[in-house]
Design an enzyme around this catalytic site. Structure first.
Site, PDB file in Angstrom:
ATOM      1  N   CYS A 178     102.194  73.456 107.263  1.00  0.00           N
ATOM      2  CA  CYS A 178     103.058  73.212 108.174  1.00  0.00           C
ATOM      3  C   CYS A 178     104.203  73.998 108.198  1.00  0.00           C
ATOM      4  O   CYS A 178     104.702  74.388 107.082  1.00  0.00           O
ATOM      5  CB  CYS A 178     103.656  71.633 107.975  1.00  0.00           C
ATOM      6  SG  CYS A 178     104.797  71.024 109.364  1.00  0.00           S
ATOM      7  N   HIS A 237      98.117  66.410 113.510  1.00  0.00           N
ATOM      8  CA  HIS A 237      99.123  66.891 112.754  1.00  0.00           C
ATOM      9  C   HIS A 237     100.351  66.981 113.632  1.00  0.00           C
ATOM     10  O   HIS A 237     101.169  66.490 113.366  1.00  0.00           O
ATOM     11  CB  HIS A 237      98.731  68.176 112.114  1.00  0.00           C
ATOM     12  CG  HIS A 237      99.806  68.846 111.424  1.00  0.00           C
ATOM     13  ND1 HIS A 237      99.619  69.159 110.065  1.00  0.00           N
ATOM     14  CD2 HIS A 237     101.050  69.493 111.699  1.00  0.00           C
ATOM     15  CE1 HIS A 237     100.828  69.827 109.749  1.00  0.00           C
ATOM     16  NE2 HIS A 237     101.662  69.885 110.754  1.00  0.00           N
ATOM     17  N   GLU A 238     100.255  67.594 114.827  1.00  0.00           N
ATOM     18  CA  GLU A 238     101.320  67.876 115.667  1.00  0.00           C
ATOM     19  C   GLU A 238     101.948  66.448 116.361  1.00  0.00           C
ATOM     20  O   GLU A 238     103.164  66.385 116.159  1.00  0.00           O
ATOM     21  CB  GLU A 238     100.919  68.854 116.782  1.00  0.00           C
ATOM     22  CG  GLU A 238     100.474  70.149 116.174  1.00  0.00           C
ATOM     23  CD  GLU A 238     101.225  70.962 115.302  1.00  0.00           C
ATOM     24  OE1 GLU A 238     102.758  70.598 115.661  1.00  0.00           O
ATOM     25  OE2 GLU A 238     101.018  71.675 114.525  1.00  0.00           O
ATOM     26  N   HIS A 263     104.316  64.522 114.195  1.00  0.00           N
ATOM     27  CA  HIS A 263     105.567  64.819 114.098  1.00  0.00           C
ATOM     28  C   HIS A 263     106.345  64.013 115.091  1.00  0.00           C
ATOM     29  O   HIS A 263     107.469  64.111 114.679  1.00  0.00           O
ATOM     30  CB  HIS A 263     105.637  66.488 114.637  1.00  0.00           C
ATOM     31  CG  HIS A 263     105.504  67.379 113.431  1.00  0.00           C
ATOM     32  ND1 HIS A 263     106.362  67.261 112.204  1.00  0.00           N
ATOM     33  CD2 HIS A 263     104.454  68.342 113.179  1.00  0.00           C
ATOM     34  CE1 HIS A 263     105.671  68.337 111.449  1.00  0.00           C
ATOM     35  NE2 HIS A 263     104.662  68.891 111.916  1.00  0.00           N
TER      36      HIS A 263
HETATM   37 ZN   LIG Z   1     103.622  70.630 111.006  1.00  0.00          ZN
END
Ligand SMILES: [Zn+2]
Length: 185
Positions: free
Chosen positions: A99, A141-142, A145
């Site tokens: 990341c 993953h995104e 966030h």
């Molecule tokens: Zn990330």
């Protein structure tokens, strides 16, 4: 314009991001800046909290992987107000992740290989679809966030403790990377 990447320890990375509307100031400019920043840092995905903005906006560029994964050639997409609606838990896979906000940390994470997502595109058209494979991995993953989650939150057991030590170093500013960052101060 290249924006600094907010690194672990910055409170914005732990915030629940807010939805945005078509009236968001200079949204097109922000999206372009996010693509510029992504390119400069050689990443494949960037969520707005990583550039300090607690809003539900993500850009993904898998075109850069086109050599190895021809199915993603030309895949450059913007996701506005995205959500993961459903996880198909019947099949999971372990893959190494990294990341831009956690420089130097690369760890294996188990995730479902297929998810259902909803989002709006740059024209604010609503989409609701199932995705799988590498794209589903990057989206998880995104989009995490946007809920204040980073990939190391998914690591369990002893490896988690080892990772915590590395995270502490990032908070203290003990790391190096070749792109512009905005660490906690
Ligand atoms: Zn990330």
């Amino acid at each position: 314009m290249i924006l600094p990447i907010y690194t672990y320890g910055q409170p914005v990375l732990r915030q629940e991001a807010e939805e945005i509307g078509e009236d968001y100031p200079d949204l097109a400019g922000l999206i372009q800046n996010m693509y510029d920043t992504l390119e400069r840092s050689e990443g494949i995905g960037l969520a707005a909290p990583q550039v300090g903005l607690p809003i539900r906006l993500v850009v993904i560029n898998l075109d850069v992987l086109g050599e190895d994964m021809p199915q993603y050639k030309g895949y450059i997409r913007t996701f506005i107000n995205p959500y993961i609606e459903e996880y198909d838990e019947s099949q999971t896979e372990v893959m190494e992740e990294g990341c831009l906000s956690l420089p130097g940390i690369h760890e294996s994470v188990r995730r479902p290989t297929r998810i259902r997502v909803s989002y709006q595109d740059e024209q604010f058209q609503l989409h609701d679809e199932w995705v799988d494979g590498y794209l589903a991995r990057v989206m998880q993953h995104e989009f995490d966030h946007l809920d204040g989650t980073v990939f190391t939150d998914h690591i369990k057991g002893l490896r988690r403790q080892l990772t915590q030590a590395k995270l502490k170093n990032i908070v203290k500013g003990n790391f190096s990377c070749n792109y512009k960052v905005k660490p906690k101060r």
